[in-house]
Design an enzyme around this catalytic site. Sequence first.
Site, PDB file in Angstrom:
ATOM      1  N   ASP A   9       0.886  -1.155   0.000  1.00 22.13           N
ATOM      2  CA  ASP A   9       0.000   0.000   0.000  1.00 22.13           C
ATOM      3  C   ASP A   9       0.938   1.223   0.000  1.00 22.13           C
ATOM      4  O   ASP A   9       2.114   1.102   0.376  1.00 22.13           O
ATOM      5  CB  ASP A   9      -0.858  -0.053   1.278  1.00 22.13           C
ATOM      6  CG  ASP A   9      -1.639   1.213   1.490  1.00 22.13           C
ATOM      7  OD1 ASP A   9      -2.278   1.690   0.539  1.00 22.13           O
ATOM      8  OD2 ASP A   9      -1.617   1.751   2.616  1.00 22.13           O
ATOM      9  N   LEU A  10       0.445   2.375  -0.416  1.00 24.79           N
ATOM     10  CA  LEU A  10       1.315   3.560  -0.478  1.00 24.79           C
ATOM     11  C   LEU A  10       1.215   4.415   0.794  1.00 24.79           C
ATOM     12  O   LEU A  10       2.175   4.513   1.571  1.00 24.79           O
ATOM     13  CB  LEU A  10       0.933   4.398  -1.720  1.00 24.79           C
ATOM     14  CG  LEU A  10       1.689   5.702  -1.932  1.00 24.79           C
ATOM     15  CD1 LEU A  10       3.166   5.461  -2.199  1.00 24.79           C
ATOM     16  CD2 LEU A  10       1.078   6.494  -3.109  1.00 24.79           C
ATOM     17  N   ASP A  11       0.013   4.994   1.006  1.00 29.80           N
ATOM     18  CA  ASP A  11      -0.180   5.907   2.140  1.00 29.80           C
ATOM     19  C   ASP A  11      -0.083   5.149   3.459  1.00 29.80           C
ATOM     20  O   ASP A  11      -0.881   4.254   3.707  1.00 29.80           O
ATOM     21  CB  ASP A  11      -1.568   6.568   2.049  1.00 29.80           C
ATOM     22  CG  ASP A  11      -1.716   7.445   0.810  1.00 29.80           C
ATOM     23  OD1 ASP A  11      -1.060   8.486   0.757  1.00 29.80           O
ATOM     24  OD2 ASP A  11      -2.479   7.071  -0.098  1.00 29.80           O
ATOM     25  N   THR A  17       1.501   9.960   4.324  1.00 26.00           N
ATOM     26  CA  THR A  17       0.681  11.040   3.762  1.00 26.00           C
ATOM     27  C   THR A  17      -0.607  11.252   4.553  1.00 26.00           C
ATOM     28  O   THR A  17      -1.332  12.210   4.283  1.00 26.00           O
ATOM     29  CB  THR A  17       0.307  10.732   2.295  1.00 26.00           C
ATOM     30  OG1 THR A  17      -0.071   9.366   2.250  1.00 26.00           O
ATOM     31  CG2 THR A  17       1.449  10.995   1.352  1.00 26.00           C
ATOM     32  N   LYS A  45      -8.501   6.129   6.549  1.00 25.23           N
ATOM     33  CA  LYS A  45      -7.308   5.450   6.026  1.00 25.23           C
ATOM     34  C   LYS A  45      -7.702   4.319   5.084  1.00 25.23           C
ATOM     35  O   LYS A  45      -8.500   3.455   5.448  1.00 25.23           O
ATOM     36  CB  LYS A  45      -6.441   4.913   7.164  1.00 25.23           C
ATOM     37  CG  LYS A  45      -5.704   6.024   7.888  1.00 25.23           C
ATOM     38  CD  LYS A  45      -4.686   5.487   8.869  1.00 25.23           C
ATOM     39  CE  LYS A  45      -3.948   6.645   9.513  1.00 25.23           C
ATOM     40  NZ  LYS A  45      -3.140   6.211  10.651  1.00 25.23           N
ATOM     41  N   SER A 114      -2.696   0.786  -4.269  1.00 25.12           N
ATOM     42  CA  SER A 114      -3.202   1.913  -3.477  1.00 25.12           C
ATOM     43  C   SER A 114      -4.508   2.445  -4.030  1.00 25.12           C
ATOM     44  O   SER A 114      -4.729   2.435  -5.239  1.00 25.12           O
ATOM     45  CB  SER A 114      -2.166   3.040  -3.482  1.00 25.12           C
ATOM     46  OG  SER A 114      -2.736   4.237  -2.989  1.00 25.12           O
ATOM     47  N   ALA A 115      -5.352   2.959  -3.123  1.00 23.60           N
ATOM     48  CA  ALA A 115      -6.614   3.569  -3.556  1.00 23.60           C
ATOM     49  C   ALA A 115      -6.387   4.974  -4.109  1.00 23.60           C
ATOM     50  O   ALA A 115      -7.273   5.545  -4.736  1.00 23.60           O
ATOM     51  CB  ALA A 115      -7.563   3.659  -2.365  1.00 23.60           C
ATOM     52  N   LYS A 145     -11.123  -0.498  -1.520  1.00 18.15           N
ATOM     53  CA  LYS A 145     -10.906  -1.434  -0.418  1.00 18.15           C
ATOM     54  C   LYS A 145     -12.058  -1.240   0.553  1.00 18.15           C
ATOM     55  O   LYS A 145     -12.497  -0.101   0.722  1.00 18.15           O
ATOM     56  CB  LYS A 145      -9.571  -1.106   0.290  1.00 18.15           C
ATOM     57  CG  LYS A 145      -8.346  -1.236  -0.625  1.00 18.15           C
ATOM     58  CD  LYS A 145      -7.097  -0.675   0.071  1.00 18.15           C
ATOM     59  CE  LYS A 145      -5.922  -0.637  -0.886  1.00 18.15           C
ATOM     60  NZ  LYS A 145      -4.716  -0.034  -0.314  1.00 18.15           N
ATOM     61  N   GLU A 169       0.016  -3.502   4.590  1.00 18.30           N
ATOM     62  CA  GLU A 169      -1.091  -2.554   4.737  1.00 18.30           C
ATOM     63  C   GLU A 169      -1.136  -1.914   6.119  1.00 18.30           C
ATOM     64  O   GLU A 169      -0.884  -2.580   7.110  1.00 18.30           O
ATOM     65  CB  GLU A 169      -2.413  -3.310   4.556  1.00 18.30           C
ATOM     66  CG  GLU A 169      -3.131  -3.062   3.265  1.00 18.30           C
ATOM     67  CD  GLU A 169      -3.619  -1.634   3.049  1.00 18.30           C
ATOM     68  OE1 GLU A 169      -3.639  -0.815   3.999  1.00 18.30           O
ATOM     69  OE2 GLU A 169      -3.979  -1.321   1.918  1.00 18.30           O
ATOM     70  N   ASP A 170      -1.511  -0.625   6.161  1.00 14.54           N
ATOM     71  CA  ASP A 170      -1.648   0.048   7.458  1.00 14.54           C
ATOM     72  C   ASP A 170      -3.110   0.282   7.833  1.00 14.54           C
ATOM     73  O   ASP A 170      -3.387   0.721   8.947  1.00 14.54           O
ATOM     74  CB  ASP A 170      -0.941   1.410   7.446  1.00 14.54           C
ATOM     75  CG  ASP A 170      -1.662   2.408   6.555  1.00 14.54           C
ATOM     76  OD1 ASP A 170      -1.997   2.051   5.410  1.00 14.54           O
ATOM     77  OD2 ASP A 170      -1.913   3.538   7.015  1.00 14.54           O
TER      78      ASP A 170
HETATM   79  C1  G6P Z   1      -5.366   6.130   0.416  1.00 16.09           C
HETATM   80  C2  G6P Z   1      -5.478   6.869   1.736  1.00 16.09           C
HETATM   81  C3  G6P Z   1      -6.867   7.439   1.909  1.00 16.09           C
HETATM   82  C4  G6P Z   1      -7.255   8.266   0.694  1.00 16.09           C
HETATM   83  C5  G6P Z   1      -7.212   7.410  -0.553  1.00 16.09           C
HETATM   84  C6  G6P Z   1      -7.543   8.191  -1.815  1.00 16.09           C
HETATM   85  O1  G6P Z   1      -5.996   4.917   0.510  1.00 16.09           O
HETATM   86  O2  G6P Z   1      -5.180   6.005   2.820  1.00 16.09           O
HETATM   87  O3  G6P Z   1      -6.899   8.214   3.083  1.00 16.09           O
HETATM   88  O4  G6P Z   1      -8.553   8.816   0.847  1.00 16.09           O
HETATM   89  O5  G6P Z   1      -5.899   6.877  -0.685  1.00 16.09           O
HETATM   90  O6  G6P Z   1      -6.526   9.113  -2.067  1.00 16.09           O
HETATM   91  P1  G6P Z   1      -6.580  10.264  -3.154  1.00 16.09           P
HETATM   92  O7  G6P Z   1      -5.139  10.709  -3.227  1.00 16.09           O
HETATM   93  O8  G6P Z   1      -7.040   9.643  -4.440  1.00 16.09           O
HETATM   94  O9  G6P Z   1      -7.508  11.301  -2.671  1.00 16.09           O
HETATM   95 MG    MG Z   2      -2.674   3.099   3.701  1.00 10.14          MG
END
Ligand code: G6P
Ligand code: MG
Length: 222
Positions: A9-11, A17, A45, A114-115, A145, A169-170
């Site tokens: 996962d990224l964030d 972030t 998250k 990542s989402a 997710k 994943e966090d």
């Molecule tokens: C990640 C973060 C979420 C965020 C989502 C969408 O999953 O954990 O907090 O809402 O990405 O991010 P974006 O950059 O597309 O708004």
């Molecule tokens: Mg995350």
Amino acid sequence: MWTRACIFDLDGVVVDTAKYHYIAWKRLTDDLDILFTEKDNERLKGVSRMDSLEIILEIGGKQLNISEKMELAAIKNKWYIEYVSRMTPRDILPGTLEFIDVLKKNRIKIALGSASRNTPLILNRIGMNNAFDAVADGNTVSKAKPDPEVFIEAARMVDIETGRCVVFEDALAGIEAALNAGMICIGIGDKNILKDAHMVVKGLYEMDLNKLTALEKRLGYE
Ligand code: G6P
Ligand code: MG
């Protein structure tokens, strides 16, 4: 090694972030007169941008039409982009590059799941746009997710069967997504919160190949 691909996962896993998402949402909720706390932010998250807004509006007891929602999401994203645009490779969380390097040396595929629709921008800012064999993100998949789509797509892109992928994943929604994809899931964060993960570490700096092998063994994959 049983594991053939690791999906990150990224964030909250590669970069922190969550703080930028929080300040951007906070700016918006202040304007809307909604009380929004750091604890509320935990619920966002791993959750997509529009779903995050829905949760915020529910917290504030506000009902808006779709065009108003689109507008608010765009404003929040404009602020968020301002913050993440200032990121540099120094923002990569400790241990990330080292662990990825070890995996690559052991011919394990590396993917991102990542989402976030801002994934390309962030990877560019932190100098990791060529670090992954495949990137599945909010621009390539539509189901958020805990739907497993983003991880299944990442596995498909690196051509590895889902049962031999490990997800890092966090977020609770992300752990659920990994389990729904039939993957091994390693939580990044607090083990009292991320109870459903197969194993939890505080950060990628705690990961190494021995831990991965021991986990495979414990789960009966060898
Ligand atoms: C990640 C973060 C979420 C965020 C989502 C969408 O999953 O954990 O907090 O809402 O990405 O991010 P974006 O950059 O597309 O708004
Ligand atoms: Mg995350």
